[in-house]
Design an enzyme around this catalytic site. Sequence first.
Site, PDB file in Angstrom:
ATOM      1  N   ILE A   1       8.109  -1.936  -1.106  1.00 48.20           N
ATOM      2  CA  ILE A   1       8.203  -0.683  -1.846  1.00 48.20           C
ATOM      3  C   ILE A   1       9.403   0.133  -1.383  1.00 48.20           C
ATOM      4  CG2 ILE A   1       7.027   1.498  -2.314  1.00 48.20           C
ATOM      5  CD1 ILE A   1       4.370  -0.050  -2.063  1.00 48.20           C
TER       6      ILE A   1
ATOM      7  N   TYR B   1      -5.692   0.723  10.613  1.00 52.10           N
ATOM      8  CA  TYR B   1      -4.792   1.128   9.527  1.00 52.10           C
ATOM      9  C   TYR B   1      -5.313   2.393   8.846  1.00 52.10           C
ATOM     10  CZ  TYR B   1      -2.200   0.729   5.107  1.00 52.10           C
ATOM     11  OH  TYR B   1      -1.393   0.972   4.020  1.00 52.10           O
TER      12      TYR B   1
ATOM     13  N   LYS C   1      -3.551   6.141   8.658  1.00 50.94           N
ATOM     14  CA  LYS C   1      -3.161   6.731   7.378  1.00 50.94           C
ATOM     15  C   LYS C   1      -3.821   8.087   7.167  1.00 50.94           C
ATOM     16  CE  LYS C   1      -0.232   3.661   5.883  1.00 50.94           C
ATOM     17  NZ  LYS C   1       1.194   4.014   5.687  1.00 50.94           N
TER      18      LYS C   1
ATOM     19  N   THR D   1       3.342  -6.635  -1.778  1.00 56.32           N
ATOM     20  CA  THR D   1       4.231  -6.526  -0.627  1.00 56.32           C
ATOM     21  C   THR D   1       3.876  -7.619   0.372  1.00 56.32           C
ATOM     22  OG1 THR D   1       2.766  -5.043   0.599  1.00 56.32           O
ATOM     23  CG2 THR D   1       4.336  -4.019  -0.921  1.00 56.32           C
TER      24      THR D   1
END
Length: 281
Positions: free
Chosen positions: A18, A170, A174, A206
């Site tokens: 991205i 993760y 975030k 991705t």
Amino acid sequence: MKPVSEQSILITGATDGIGRITAERLAQMGARVLLHGRDPEKCRAARDEIRRETGSDKLEFYVADFSSLPEVRRMAAEVLAAHDGLDVLINNAGVLPVPGGKKDRPRSDQGHELCMAVNYLAPFLLTILLLPLLRASGAARIVNVSSAAQEAIDFEDFMLADGYSPMRAYARSKLALAMFTIELDRRLKSDGITVNCLHPGSLLDTKMVRQAFGTPQGTAESGAEVEVYVAVSPDVDGVSGAYFDRMTQAEAHAQAYDAEIRQRLWALSLELTDAGAGTDH
């Protein structure tokens, strides 16, 4: 805000996925694009490819491994030395360790859990260090790439020494980024800088998603479209402290709206990164 063609925009994690597409789109719009990556050859290749595809001569790159806070500091010093202002900072770089990898709980050079180090502490430190350039631009934007995957942070086990899983790590990192967004907005109210975070879309195509989940469910291009929108669209003028689910303002995890917890995270982040001076806001 200035026309995009007059802006300088730094994008972390800009050598693939991205971030790479976002960099190309902003270069096509005429911005001066500062690409970041951890591999100098990949950085050079991305810059040269974007130059060929867009014809832009306003491209440069900076190298730093975000698992090392000293490297983040070095990169920030290089950007500060080379520029008088910065209009947009897009904190896009991130990691999600592959389940069952070589390390049960991978850690950074400083011994921090890897997701919290790369996805949160590195952009926290980079942003704080680059505030002088963002202030100098007059009407800058900070864009933090968060995720819809958010899990409450346990300050008694901030680095997940117990109950570690890559996805939990993760999700907590975030949420930390979303909490940082809201708290930094509060601290920068008088500076003319807006701070927002975004979820670019779920399971986009991705390398990180392919390695962790297999078949993606959306395109990387759609995620880049979101990043470009929050970074430079006139629709986002004056919007700050917001969480975007793609291009729509939404609600982050409830913990992000707890001022006491946000301030606790801020103090811990300053301690872990040794950001110190210049963070009195």
